[in-house]
Scaffold this motif. Structure first.
Motif, PDB file in Angstrom:
ATOM      1  N   PRO A  39      41.239  61.537  64.243  1.00  0.00           N
ATOM      2  CA  PRO A  39      39.860  61.038  64.433  1.00  0.00           C
ATOM      3  C   PRO A  39      39.190  61.509  65.716  1.00  0.00           C
ATOM      4  O   PRO A  39      37.959  61.523  65.788  1.00  0.00           O
ATOM      5  CB  PRO A  39      40.038  59.509  64.447  1.00  0.00           C
ATOM      6  CG  PRO A  39      41.286  59.261  63.652  1.00  0.00           C
ATOM      7  CD  PRO A  39      42.170  60.449  63.885  1.00  0.00           C
ATOM      8  N   THR A  40      39.970  61.926  66.723  1.00  0.00           N
ATOM      9  CA  THR A  40      39.319  62.420  67.948  1.00  0.00           C
ATOM     10  C   THR A  40      38.538  63.708  67.672  1.00  0.00           C
ATOM     11  O   THR A  40      37.662  64.083  68.436  1.00  0.00           O
ATOM     12  CB  THR A  40      40.351  62.696  69.069  1.00  0.00           C
ATOM     13  OG1 THR A  40      41.372  63.539  68.518  1.00  0.00           O
ATOM     14  CG2 THR A  40      40.953  61.413  69.602  1.00  0.00           C
ATOM     15  N   HIS A  41      38.862  64.401  66.563  1.00  0.00           N
ATOM     16  CA  HIS A  41      38.123  65.627  66.213  1.00  0.00           C
ATOM     17  C   HIS A  41      36.997  65.368  65.213  1.00  0.00           C
ATOM     18  O   HIS A  41      36.337  66.307  64.780  1.00  0.00           O
ATOM     19  CB  HIS A  41      39.068  66.669  65.584  1.00  0.00           C
ATOM     20  CG  HIS A  41      40.249  67.004  66.420  1.00  0.00           C
ATOM     21  ND1 HIS A  41      40.145  67.349  67.739  1.00  0.00           N
ATOM     22  CD2 HIS A  41      41.573  67.045  66.125  1.00  0.00           C
ATOM     23  CE1 HIS A  41      41.362  67.584  68.223  1.00  0.00           C
ATOM     24  NE2 HIS A  41      42.230  67.398  67.259  1.00  0.00           N
ATOM     25  N   TRP A  42      36.823  64.123  64.783  1.00  0.00           N
ATOM     26  CA  TRP A  42      35.850  63.865  63.721  1.00  0.00           C
ATOM     27  C   TRP A  42      34.419  64.048  64.210  1.00  0.00           C
ATOM     28  O   TRP A  42      34.122  63.911  65.394  1.00  0.00           O
ATOM     29  CB  TRP A  42      36.001  62.431  63.201  1.00  0.00           C
ATOM     30  CG  TRP A  42      37.226  62.195  62.375  1.00  0.00           C
ATOM     31  CD1 TRP A  42      38.224  63.100  62.087  1.00  0.00           C
ATOM     32  CD2 TRP A  42      37.608  60.965  61.742  1.00  0.00           C
ATOM     33  NE1 TRP A  42      39.182  62.496  61.304  1.00  0.00           N
ATOM     34  CE2 TRP A  42      38.836  61.196  61.080  1.00  0.00           C
ATOM     35  CE3 TRP A  42      37.027  59.700  61.659  1.00  0.00           C
ATOM     36  CZ2 TRP A  42      39.487  60.196  60.355  1.00  0.00           C
ATOM     37  CZ3 TRP A  42      37.679  58.709  60.943  1.00  0.00           C
ATOM     38  CH2 TRP A  42      38.890  58.958  60.290  1.00  0.00           C
ATOM     39  N   GLU A  43      33.555  64.292  63.248  1.00  0.00           N
ATOM     40  CA  GLU A  43      32.120  64.332  63.556  1.00  0.00           C
ATOM     41  C   GLU A  43      31.639  62.917  63.852  1.00  0.00           C
ATOM     42  O   GLU A  43      32.090  61.971  63.216  1.00  0.00           O
ATOM     43  CB  GLU A  43      31.349  64.838  62.324  1.00  0.00           C
ATOM     44  CG  GLU A  43      31.603  66.278  61.991  1.00  0.00           C
ATOM     45  CD  GLU A  43      31.046  66.648  60.610  1.00  0.00           C
ATOM     46  OE1 GLU A  43      30.313  65.849  59.989  1.00  0.00           O
ATOM     47  OE2 GLU A  43      31.388  67.741  60.147  1.00  0.00           O
ATOM     48  N   LYS A  44      30.720  62.819  64.770  1.00  0.00           N
ATOM     49  CA  LYS A  44      30.090  61.523  65.021  1.00  0.00           C
ATOM     50  C   LYS A  44      29.077  61.272  63.896  1.00  0.00           C
ATOM     51  O   LYS A  44      28.518  62.242  63.397  1.00  0.00           O
ATOM     52  CB  LYS A  44      29.381  61.533  66.382  1.00  0.00           C
ATOM     53  CG  LYS A  44      30.325  61.830  67.545  1.00  0.00           C
ATOM     54  CD  LYS A  44      31.142  60.605  67.920  1.00  0.00           C
ATOM     55  CE  LYS A  44      32.168  60.878  68.998  1.00  0.00           C
ATOM     56  NZ  LYS A  44      33.369  61.628  68.586  1.00  0.00           N
TER      57      LYS A  44
ATOM     58  N   ASN B 198      41.751  72.128  53.672  1.00  0.00           N
ATOM     59  CA  ASN B 198      40.661  71.165  53.797  1.00  0.00           C
ATOM     60  C   ASN B 198      40.948  70.270  54.992  1.00  0.00           C
ATOM     61  O   ASN B 198      41.971  69.594  55.032  1.00  0.00           O
ATOM     62  CB  ASN B 198      40.534  70.331  52.517  1.00  0.00           C
ATOM     63  CG  ASN B 198      39.968  71.164  51.390  1.00  0.00           C
ATOM     64  OD1 ASN B 198      38.791  71.511  51.393  1.00  0.00           O
ATOM     65  ND2 ASN B 198      40.819  71.534  50.440  1.00  0.00           N
ATOM     66  N   VAL B 199      40.049  70.308  55.964  1.00  0.00           N
ATOM     67  CA  VAL B 199      40.236  69.566  57.208  1.00  0.00           C
ATOM     68  C   VAL B 199      39.369  68.310  57.161  1.00  0.00           C
ATOM     69  O   VAL B 199      38.194  68.378  56.804  1.00  0.00           O
ATOM     70  CB  VAL B 199      39.832  70.442  58.417  1.00  0.00           C
ATOM     71  CG1 VAL B 199      39.970  69.667  59.723  1.00  0.00           C
ATOM     72  CG2 VAL B 199      40.678  71.712  58.456  1.00  0.00           C
ATOM     73  N   LEU B 200      39.981  67.187  57.532  1.00  0.00           N
ATOM     74  CA  LEU B 200      39.234  65.928  57.510  1.00  0.00           C
ATOM     75  C   LEU B 200      38.237  65.895  58.660  1.00  0.00           C
ATOM     76  O   LEU B 200      38.611  66.108  59.812  1.00  0.00           O
ATOM     77  CB  LEU B 200      40.223  64.767  57.636  1.00  0.00           C
ATOM     78  CG  LEU B 200      39.656  63.377  57.390  1.00  0.00           C
ATOM     79  CD1 LEU B 200      39.207  63.227  55.938  1.00  0.00           C
ATOM     80  CD2 LEU B 200      40.703  62.313  57.729  1.00  0.00           C
ATOM     81  N   ARG B 201      36.985  65.640  58.352  1.00  0.00           N
ATOM     82  CA  ARG B 201      35.939  65.622  59.391  1.00  0.00           C
ATOM     83  C   ARG B 201      35.418  64.221  59.682  1.00  0.00           C
ATOM     84  O   ARG B 201      34.589  64.032  60.559  1.00  0.00           O
ATOM     85  CB  ARG B 201      34.758  66.516  58.965  1.00  0.00           C
ATOM     86  CG  ARG B 201      35.113  67.970  58.720  1.00  0.00           C
ATOM     87  CD  ARG B 201      35.663  68.649  59.965  1.00  0.00           C
ATOM     88  NE  ARG B 201      34.677  68.697  61.012  1.00  0.00           N
ATOM     89  CZ  ARG B 201      34.916  68.473  62.300  1.00  0.00           C
ATOM     90  NH1 ARG B 201      36.124  68.167  62.696  1.00  0.00           N
ATOM     91  NH2 ARG B 201      33.953  68.538  63.188  1.00  0.00           N
ATOM     92  N   GLY B 202      35.868  63.252  58.893  1.00  0.00           N
ATOM     93  CA  GLY B 202      35.416  61.884  59.154  1.00  0.00           C
ATOM     94  C   GLY B 202      35.773  60.986  57.998  1.00  0.00           C
ATOM     95  O   GLY B 202      36.075  61.468  56.894  1.00  0.00           O
TER      96      GLY B 202
END
Ligand code: HEM
Length: 457
Positions: A121-126, A433-437
């Motif tokens: 989650p530290t890499h997720w989009e806001k 597929n990378v989780l973005r949020g």
């Protein structure tokens, strides 16, 4: 050619329902239109009174599942996160009655979900994972013009008074040919739900007890699942796991190119990874060459099991759809497959799949898929799938191999294709597929929405 929805609607004799369809939000039972155009509006409630007033205005516009088999093309849906319920002023006892994973939120459950490394989650989009996404409104339609109109209706309900802030608008929409972000036809198989008013399509299996998907009905064990309190709030509601993925199309195309010297070999490999050809035709029914007519036919494209393929020579044991729904595969651990089903509402965003894109740079282009996973126990089911069936291979006897489509891969990851005389082990699987949020939402019934809007008198 009929869509699934039209093929369902053809037979009026099937509409004996035991579910309170007027109460259940449309997004739970209604398949997305074809084509589809949509937006998720993510909102924060800064003032409880304003938040409730917004819900009061919005609730008459939220569609129910009544007559869900009829082709309705435009609707609005609304989900509320745990911080959202807090911000609306829900009483403590009621808040405490929600499942722990929902209360913690998807980001705080990263360890249980295996959302670490690139998916952390530290890499997720806001604003995903910040605790600020309180309410999500979905506007969906079969035309761009109608999507805009639906969105305008939603906007009219929150604009013009302070206390509710729009954090983000996430558009999504169908790609040409209704393909997903890696170029496959998607959204073919859904669980059949008992009492929902339609007979299962061939291959859908026996209808699963409604309580697995909607609160207030018996589940597969014959008992009610725990329900948020009071009854008016929980009944006919459900939970959604929202997960946004960015597809690394360049890496995926390079992988296919590196392991297939002809177009035919590459397409067969793409089919082995998923268990269906890109056309949707199941490998079990079309093991050697694609059959697009089969892929497009809802009466046939799901009518298969793995009884004659327990070794995985047609559909590798580790293929995406075999992991996500093993059907009658002999599993290494005793598991009731029907306890782990989800209603999937997948949608693509960004540029359509480009089969010629192979550059590293292309991996950074924001396009991919947004999934809504719907179930009365969505949090537990997603955690189970992530841990046992996506990021592990023991349950099917392939060691530590992971799901080739959605697994988070370590350096040197492999995918095994059983074959005579020797199996083929393919190296170079990456996190395609990378989780973005992601967020968990509660999807209240129509009455529960009105009840929430009237909290505090
Ligand atoms: C961008 C990421 C993903 C891609 C490209 C993808 C691709 C596909 C494709 C092509 C199918 C076959 C179509 C169908 O049977 O309906 C499929 C089916 C399915 N996928 Fe995914 N998927 C993705 C993410 C996920 C995730 C995150 C989950 C669950 C956590 C999931 C669960 C399923 C399930 C349950 C099925 C149906 C299997 C069956 O009933 O036979 N997928 N997916």
């Amino acid at each position: 050619m009929l869509s699934v929805q039209e093929s369902i609607a053809e037979d009026p004799s099937t509409h004996a329902t035991t579910l309170d369809l007027q109460e259940i939000q449309a997004t739970v039972l209604r398949p997305r239109p074809a084509p589809y155009f949509g937006t998720h509006v993510l909102l924060r409630v800064d003032d409880a009174h304003a938040g409730r007033e917004f819900l009061r205005r919005l609730s008459p516009h939220i569609a129910s599942s009544a007559q869900w088999w009829d082709a309705v093309h435009t609707w609005l849906a609304v989900g509320i996160s745990y911080p959202g319920l807090e911000a609306l002023g829900l009483a403590r006892e009621s808040l405490q009655s929600f499942p722990e994973a929902f209360r913690m939120g998807m980001a705080a459950r990263a360890q249980q979900l295996g959302d670490v490394g690139v998916n952390d989650p530290t890499h997720w989009e806001k604003p995903y994972g910040t605790g600020q996404v309180h309410i999500a409104v979905q506007a969906i339609s079969d035309s761009e013009e109608k999507r805009r109109r639906a969105l305008a209706i939603a906007r009219e309900q929150y604009e013009g008074f302070s206390g509710v802030t729009v954090l983000a608008l996430q558009d999504f929409g169908a790609q040409p040919g209704d393909l997903n972000s890696l170029g496959y036809k998607d959204g073919i198989d859904q669980p059949a739900i008992e009492g929902s008013g339609v007979q299962p399509l061939p291959g859908q299996g026996h209808p699963i007890k409604a309580g697995e998907f909607i609160l207030g009905y018996p589940g597969e064990a014959g008992t009610l699942l725990p329900m948020p309190e009071p009854d008016i709030l929980g009944r006919n509601g459900t939970f959604i796991g929202y997960r946004k993925y960015q597809s690394r199309v360049g890496a995926f195309n390079r992988f296919l190119r590196d392991h297939g010297s002809t177009e035919e070999e590459r397409e067969l490999l793409a089919a082995k990874l998923v268990g269906r050809w890109r056309s949707g035709a199941p490998l079990t029914l079309a093991p050697e060459v694609d059959n697009p007519a089969l892929g497009a036919d809802p009466q046939r494209n799901n009518a298969f099991d793995y009884a004659n393929d327990q070794q995985g020579r047609q559909v590798p044991l580790g293929a995406h759809i075999r992991r996500m729904n093993p059907r009658d595969t002999n599993l290494q651990r005793l598991t009731d497959v029907n306890l782990h089903r989800l209603i999937r509402r997948g949608a693509t965003y960004g540029l359509p799949y480009d089969p010629t894109a192979v550059s590293d740079e292309y991996d950074d282009v924001p396009h991919g898929a947004i999934f809504l996973f719907i179930s009365a126990k969505a949090m537990a089911t997603i955690e189970f799938l992530q841990r046992e069936w996506i990021d592990d291979g023991d349950f099917i006897g392939v060691g530590n191999e992971r799901d080739p489509i959605i697994g988070r891969q370590e350096e040197g990851a492999t995918f095994t294709i059983p074959k005579e005389p020797v199996r083929r082990r393919i190296h170079g699987i990456q996190t395609f597929n990378v989780l973005r949020g992601g967020e968990y939402f509660f999807l209240p019934s129509i009455s529960a929405l009105k009840w929430l809007a009237n909290l505090g008198g």
